[in-house]
Motif scaffolding. Structure first.
Motif, PDB file in Angstrom:
ATOM      1  N   ARG A  92      -7.179   0.938   8.364  1.00 17.79           N
ATOM      2  CA  ARG A  92      -7.088  -0.450   8.554  1.00 17.79           C
ATOM      3  C   ARG A  92      -6.652  -1.177   7.378  1.00 17.79           C
ATOM      4  O   ARG A  92      -6.375  -2.448   7.530  1.00 17.79           O
ATOM      5  CB  ARG A  92      -8.742  -0.715   8.528  1.00 17.79           C
ATOM      6  CG  ARG A  92      -9.596  -0.460   7.178  1.00 17.79           C
ATOM      7  CD  ARG A  92     -10.942  -0.652   7.333  1.00 17.79           C
ATOM      8  NE  ARG A  92     -11.462  -1.988   7.416  1.00 17.79           N
ATOM      9  CZ  ARG A  92     -12.588  -2.541   7.213  1.00 17.79           C
ATOM     10  NH1 ARG A  92     -13.563  -1.708   7.274  1.00 17.79           N
ATOM     11  NH2 ARG A  92     -12.893  -3.693   7.360  1.00 17.79           N
ATOM     12  N   TYR A  93      -6.013  -0.664   6.175  1.00 19.57           N
ATOM     13  CA  TYR A  93      -5.483  -1.254   5.047  1.00 19.57           C
ATOM     14  C   TYR A  93      -3.911  -1.084   5.048  1.00 19.57           C
ATOM     15  O   TYR A  93      -3.381  -1.506   4.044  1.00 19.57           O
ATOM     16  CB  TYR A  93      -6.203  -0.729   3.876  1.00 19.57           C
ATOM     17  CG  TYR A  93      -7.767  -1.062   3.852  1.00 19.57           C
ATOM     18  CD1 TYR A  93      -8.002  -2.133   4.079  1.00 19.57           C
ATOM     19  CD2 TYR A  93      -8.588  -0.131   4.025  1.00 19.57           C
ATOM     20  CE1 TYR A  93      -9.614  -2.859   4.120  1.00 19.57           C
ATOM     21  CE2 TYR A  93     -10.016  -0.512   3.770  1.00 19.57           C
ATOM     22  CZ  TYR A  93     -10.214  -1.612   3.934  1.00 19.57           C
ATOM     23  OH  TYR A  93     -11.705  -1.998   3.939  1.00 19.57           O
ATOM     24  N   GLN A  94      -3.474  -0.695   5.953  1.00 19.17           N
ATOM     25  CA  GLN A  94      -1.833  -0.257   5.779  1.00 19.17           C
ATOM     26  C   GLN A  94      -1.293  -1.776   5.501  1.00 19.17           C
ATOM     27  O   GLN A  94      -0.156  -1.576   4.632  1.00 19.17           O
ATOM     28  CB  GLN A  94      -1.296   0.215   7.191  1.00 19.17           C
ATOM     29  CG  GLN A  94       0.109   0.732   7.062  1.00 19.17           C
ATOM     30  CD  GLN A  94       0.383   1.798   8.079  1.00 19.17           C
ATOM     31  OE1 GLN A  94      -0.602   2.190   8.871  1.00 19.17           O
ATOM     32  NE2 GLN A  94       1.771   2.086   8.340  1.00 19.17           N
ATOM     33  N   LEU A 125      -5.668  -0.652  -8.377  1.00 19.29           N
ATOM     34  CA  LEU A 125      -6.628  -1.336  -8.817  1.00 19.29           C
ATOM     35  C   LEU A 125      -6.744  -2.683  -7.997  1.00 19.29           C
ATOM     36  O   LEU A 125      -7.699  -3.008  -7.661  1.00 19.29           O
ATOM     37  CB  LEU A 125      -6.719  -1.697 -10.361  1.00 19.29           C
ATOM     38  CG  LEU A 125      -8.049  -2.674 -10.730  1.00 19.29           C
ATOM     39  CD1 LEU A 125      -9.304  -2.020 -10.291  1.00 19.29           C
ATOM     40  CD2 LEU A 125      -7.999  -2.729 -12.249  1.00 19.29           C
ATOM     41  N   ARG A 126      -5.443  -3.065  -7.759  1.00 13.90           N
ATOM     42  CA  ARG A 126      -5.208  -4.462  -6.969  1.00 13.90           C
ATOM     43  C   ARG A 126      -5.644  -4.109  -5.491  1.00 13.90           C
ATOM     44  O   ARG A 126      -6.215  -5.012  -4.905  1.00 13.90           O
ATOM     45  CB  ARG A 126      -3.753  -4.784  -6.966  1.00 13.90           C
ATOM     46  CG  ARG A 126      -3.395  -5.755  -8.244  1.00 13.90           C
ATOM     47  CD  ARG A 126      -1.837  -5.935  -8.059  1.00 13.90           C
ATOM     48  NE  ARG A 126      -1.650  -7.069  -9.102  1.00 13.90           N
ATOM     49  CZ  ARG A 126      -0.344  -7.383  -9.127  1.00 13.90           C
ATOM     50  NH1 ARG A 126       0.742  -6.714  -8.702  1.00 13.90           N
ATOM     51  NH2 ARG A 126       0.084  -8.300 -10.275  1.00 13.90           N
ATOM     52  N   ILE A 131      -9.981  -5.047  -1.372  1.00  9.26           N
ATOM     53  CA  ILE A 131     -10.813  -4.378  -0.347  1.00  9.26           C
ATOM     54  C   ILE A 131     -12.381  -4.654  -0.645  1.00  9.26           C
ATOM     55  O   ILE A 131     -12.927  -5.059   0.250  1.00  9.26           O
ATOM     56  CB  ILE A 131     -10.625  -2.991  -0.495  1.00  9.26           C
ATOM     57  CG1 ILE A 131      -9.636  -2.409   0.393  1.00  9.26           C
ATOM     58  CG2 ILE A 131     -12.008  -2.166   0.409  1.00  9.26           C
ATOM     59  CD1 ILE A 131      -8.989  -1.090   0.018  1.00  9.26           C
ATOM     60  N   VAL A 132     -12.832  -4.872  -1.969  1.00  6.68           N
ATOM     61  CA  VAL A 132     -13.920  -4.985  -2.247  1.00  6.68           C
ATOM     62  C   VAL A 132     -14.411  -6.433  -2.510  1.00  6.68           C
ATOM     63  O   VAL A 132     -15.309  -6.966  -2.028  1.00  6.68           O
ATOM     64  CB  VAL A 132     -14.299  -4.400  -3.652  1.00  6.68           C
ATOM     65  CG1 VAL A 132     -15.739  -4.794  -4.212  1.00  6.68           C
ATOM     66  CG2 VAL A 132     -14.218  -2.840  -3.575  1.00  6.68           C
ATOM     67  N   VAL A 204     -20.198  -1.575  -6.985  1.00 10.41           N
ATOM     68  CA  VAL A 204     -19.059  -2.484  -7.453  1.00 10.41           C
ATOM     69  C   VAL A 204     -18.189  -1.523  -8.375  1.00 10.41           C
ATOM     70  O   VAL A 204     -16.978  -1.420  -8.072  1.00 10.41           O
ATOM     71  CB  VAL A 204     -19.348  -3.619  -7.633  1.00 10.41           C
ATOM     72  CG1 VAL A 204     -18.115  -4.387  -8.113  1.00 10.41           C
ATOM     73  CG2 VAL A 204     -19.847  -4.392  -6.563  1.00 10.41           C
ATOM     74  N   VAL A 205     -18.843  -1.300  -9.528  1.00 13.12           N
ATOM     75  CA  VAL A 205     -17.935  -0.635 -10.677  1.00 13.12           C
ATOM     76  C   VAL A 205     -17.657   0.790 -10.061  1.00 13.12           C
ATOM     77  O   VAL A 205     -16.524   1.255 -10.456  1.00 13.12           O
ATOM     78  CB  VAL A 205     -18.904  -0.681 -11.919  1.00 13.12           C
ATOM     79  CG1 VAL A 205     -18.244   0.096 -13.142  1.00 13.12           C
ATOM     80  CG2 VAL A 205     -19.224  -2.075 -12.269  1.00 13.12           C
ATOM     81  N   SER A 206     -18.382   1.432  -9.561  1.00 10.60           N
ATOM     82  CA  SER A 206     -18.139   2.515  -9.112  1.00 10.60           C
ATOM     83  C   SER A 206     -16.929   2.599  -8.115  1.00 10.60           C
ATOM     84  O   SER A 206     -15.839   3.521  -8.047  1.00 10.60           O
ATOM     85  CB  SER A 206     -19.343   3.557  -8.253  1.00 10.60           C
ATOM     86  OG  SER A 206     -20.489   3.718  -9.230  1.00 10.60           O
ATOM     87  N   LEU A 207     -16.869   1.627  -7.021  1.00 11.51           N
ATOM     88  CA  LEU A 207     -15.902   1.734  -6.077  1.00 11.51           C
ATOM     89  C   LEU A 207     -14.365   1.211  -6.788  1.00 11.51           C
ATOM     90  O   LEU A 207     -13.382   1.759  -6.576  1.00 11.51           O
ATOM     91  CB  LEU A 207     -16.312   0.651  -5.225  1.00 11.51           C
ATOM     92  CG  LEU A 207     -16.853   1.189  -3.742  1.00 11.51           C
ATOM     93  CD1 LEU A 207     -17.232  -0.036  -2.956  1.00 11.51           C
ATOM     94  CD2 LEU A 207     -16.204   2.331  -3.060  1.00 11.51           C
ATOM     95  N   LEU A 208     -14.563   0.401  -7.773  1.00 10.81           N
ATOM     96  CA  LEU A 208     -13.220   0.030  -8.419  1.00 10.81           C
ATOM     97  C   LEU A 208     -12.828   1.144  -9.276  1.00 10.81           C
ATOM     98  O   LEU A 208     -11.540   1.273  -9.212  1.00 10.81           O
ATOM     99  CB  LEU A 208     -13.569  -1.176  -9.502  1.00 10.81           C
ATOM    100  CG  LEU A 208     -14.012  -2.547  -8.734  1.00 10.81           C
ATOM    101  CD1 LEU A 208     -14.191  -3.586  -9.647  1.00 10.81           C
ATOM    102  CD2 LEU A 208     -12.798  -3.124  -7.894  1.00 10.81           C
TER     103      LEU A 208
END
Length: 370
Positions: A92-94, A125-126, A131-132, A204-208
């Motif tokens: 979904r993020y292509q 990270l961008r 995404i988040v 949030v921090v874990s996903l980043l």
């Protein structure tokens, strides 16, 4: 802490190299703690993963928080993974990845040396930040990077963070407020609408962190090995299977995570799987120290002998997203820029926690293709 565990803690890569030849694929670190990498042991461990506990990392839990999905167990862990899995579905993020790669390539200074790992970290990270949070916020992500680098930016910082401030959290309240505000106002709401408020910060921090650090390292190592292999760049641009094999071989030889997280049995036995050692086992891979993408063009690797994204119930839910990012970044670099690496004589990995990144001295010089 005995001498073996001290070497494991203070000089991880040299210690792993020193035990690489142990044919039984395990070494005792201390009473009731074992480092393991034999493929049969790994396969059995991952099959029974739901029956084991997964204690928090002494290095990462003070940063990511004790409510991170990385440490949760049982039904709670299953529920969180079900919530997060759709968010990390790669296909979904292509378009998003393509946009971010194009933007980062445009910012590459022509003819100037740029740290390869730093560039891939900023880019990945961008991607996870969009995404988040649903929006671009380079200022916030730069502050997040500074916070992380102060704790994991060098081996000395990591060890000081782990041992000199043991038992305390290393949160930044101001940064946390900014991260939470972005997460709570995201459109569409990626996390805040689905997670309890008291858990939102840790997720949030874990996903980043998990969503960019290892992907960035894997991308940088792939670019490094392509540069080190004459003629490979031209071949993989016309052979998608070879590109995938190159990525897999880079993940084998330079896994971005050296360890796959601790497992604990009911009687307190702690087992630490070593991705690094499993991938370099001579009984599993012929000439294990040689970079040879063609080994992945034939039969798949032995079960339990290749797990760059972990295994069992803790396997990385962002695996497909990470692989898509690596493919798209590497392909765009090779198609649109001529890349020359200023590689140091000894490209010694930099450990960031248990993650293995190229050293900051590995620099990339990019020029436009005509």
């Amino acid at each position: 802490m005995n001498r073996t565990e001290l070497r494991f803690a203070l000089r991880l890569i040299p210690f792993l190299d020193s035990v690489e030849g142990f044919e039984d694929g395990l070494v005792k670190l201390r009473d009731k703690r074992w480092l393991v990498w034999h493929p049969d042991v790994m396969a059995a461990l991952f099959r029974h993963d739901r029956e084991l506990r997964h204690p928090p990392s002494r290095t990462l839990s003070p940063l990511l928080g004790n409510r991170s999905v990385l440490w949760l167990d049982g039904a709670e862990h299953t529920a969180y993974r079900r919530t997060l899995a759709p968010l990390l579905r790669g296909t979904r993020y292509q378009a998003l990845i393509d946009e971010m790669v194009e933007r980062s390539l445009a910012e590459l200074p022509t003819g100037d040396a740029v740290g390869l790992a730093a560039w891939t970290r900023k880019l990945t990270l961008r991607i996870i930040g969009r995404i988040v949070f649903g929006v671009d916020d380079d200022e916030l992500l730069t502050a997040f990077t500074r916070w992380l680098d102060r704790r994991l930016g060098s081996r000395v910082r990591t060890l000081a963070h782990r041992y000199l401030a043991h038992g305390t959290t290393r949160f930044d309240p101001h940064l946390d407020r900014l991260l939470l505000h972005r997460a709570e106002t995201a459109e569409p709401p990626a996390l805040a609408a689905f997670l309890p408020p008291e858990d939102l910060r840790d997720q949030v921090v874990s996903l980043l962190f998990a969503g960019h650090e290892t992907t960035a390292s894997a991308t940088a190592w792939t670019v490094y090995w392509i540069d080190q292999t004459p003629g490979l760049a031209e071949r993989i641009l016309t052979d998608e299977a070879l590109l995938d094999a190159t990525i897999w071989e880079s993940l084998r030889l330079c896994p971005p995570a050296t360890l796959a997280g601790n497992r604990m049995s009911d009687d307190g036995m702690v087992i630490t799987p070593s991705i690094y050692l499993a991938h370099r086992r001579a009984a599993t891979y012929e000439n294990p120290h040689s970079f040879d993408p063609e080994r992945f063009l034939g039969a798949p690797p032995q079960p339990g002998g290749f797990f760059p994204f972990g295994g069992g119930v803790r396997h990385c839910p962002g695996k497909d997203l990470a692989l898509l990012e690596i493919r798209m970044i590497v392909t765009a670099l090779l198609r649109h820029r001529r890349i020359m690496l200023n590689a140091p004589r000894s490209c010694t990995p930099q450990l960031r926690g248990a993650a293995m990144a190229p050293p900051p001295s590995l620099a990339m010089v990019a020029t436009c293709r005509r």
